[in-house]
Design an enzyme around this catalytic site. Structure first.
Site, PDB file in Angstrom:
ATOM      1  N   ASP A  33       0.823  -1.209   0.000  1.00 56.34           N
ATOM      2  CA  ASP A  33       0.000   0.000   0.000  1.00 56.34           C
ATOM      3  C   ASP A  33       0.860   1.263   0.000  1.00 56.34           C
ATOM      4  OD1 ASP A  33      -2.354   1.433   0.018  1.00 56.34           O
ATOM      5  OD2 ASP A  33      -2.591   1.354   2.191  1.00 56.34           O
ATOM      6  N   ASN A  81     -10.050  -2.195  -6.765  1.00 50.34           N
ATOM      7  CA  ASN A  81      -9.232  -1.371  -7.659  1.00 50.34           C
ATOM      8  C   ASN A  81      -9.823  -1.240  -9.062  1.00 50.34           C
ATOM      9  OD1 ASN A  81      -6.120  -2.646  -6.233  1.00 50.34           O
ATOM     10  ND2 ASN A  81      -7.318  -0.852  -5.661  1.00 50.34           N
TER      11      ASN A  81
END
Length: 253
Positions: A33, A81
């Site tokens: 991340d 995503n």
């Protein structure tokens, strides 16, 4: 090498020298991340951030090899995503494809895809399948590439697979209800046959799992690191292992 880099290298050697390899986690899950935030802070584009994050993966796997880790799961693309704009998602998929090809070509890793293939473009599906086939014989670290992955989706897919398997056998719902168990569901997960992650690392300072390996991480230890993924260093990795080794895993006892 500047003075700061020298200090970090010396500190990393000190931490590594005190690491008990008997206490190293066998399976590490990593939530990669912070690529976009790293790029923004560096004055770069999101694509440059994703590429920098991809380049960091080979370093991580080298560190894992040095410390006797056996399985690594890398969350590279979540089901969420897919909501990103096309101008960002398309190059990200290209970066992932190149990364998976490089992992397969390296010769040291056994690549395994975890995720829902049907959600991915045909080209990405082909790259993942070919990488699995090309490395199926490799006796090295199992590298799970979580692409098009979501924890809830995995559980739903496992239940669907379980139902279809028993339907093909002619098992009635009543009979299935009698035998269904956590072990039976585990046999239909993307990671079936693998040990559950001992340690889950998330970079960027976020302190949540966001659906990562919901089933498998029931007894995992978590380590949340402040640095963005492209800036993750060996010393950060070693600190996570040291922190893990210092914990007492009770499994509910």
């Amino acid at each position: 090498m500047n003075f700061r880099d020298l200090v970090y290298r010396l500190y990393a050697r000190r931490v590594e020298g005190r690491l008990d390899h008997d206490q190293v986690p066998k399976h590490i899950g990593v939530i990669l991340d912070g690529n976009r935030r790293w790029a923004k802070a560096s004055g770069g584009s999101a694509v440059q951030g994703h590429q920098a994050g991809a380049d960091k993966i080979s370093e991580l796997l080298g560190w894992c090899s040095e410390t006797d880790v056996e399985v690594v799961t890398l969350w590279m693309l979540s089901t969420d995503n897919f909501d990103r704009p096309e101008h960002e998602l398309k190059p990200l998929l290209g970066i992932i494809e190149n990364t998976v090809r490089n992992l397969a070509a390296d010769g040291r890793w056994r690549v395994h895809h975890v995720g829902t293939l049907d959600l991915l473009p045909a080209g990405t599906q082909t790259v993942l399948k070919e990488a699995e086939q090309a490395t199926s014989h490799v006796d090295g670290i199992i590298v799970n590439v979580a692409v098009g992955y979501g924890g809830r989706q995995e559980i739903a897919d496992a239940v669907r697979s379980l139902l279809l398997e028993h339907s093909a056998k002619g098992t009635s719902f009543e009979e299935l209800a009698e035998v269904v168990s956590t072990d039976l569901i585990s046999e239909h997960l993307y990671t079936r046959g693998q040990p559950d992650p001992d340690l889950v690392i998330r970079t960027s300072g976020e302190q949540r799992l966001s659906g990562f390996m919901l089933w498998q991480s029931a007894h995992s230890e978590y380590y949340f690191c402040e640095v963005f993924w492209p800036a993750f260093r060996k010393v950060d990795f070693l600190r996570a292992l040291r922190d893990y080794a210092a914990r007492h895993r009770r499994y509910g006892a």
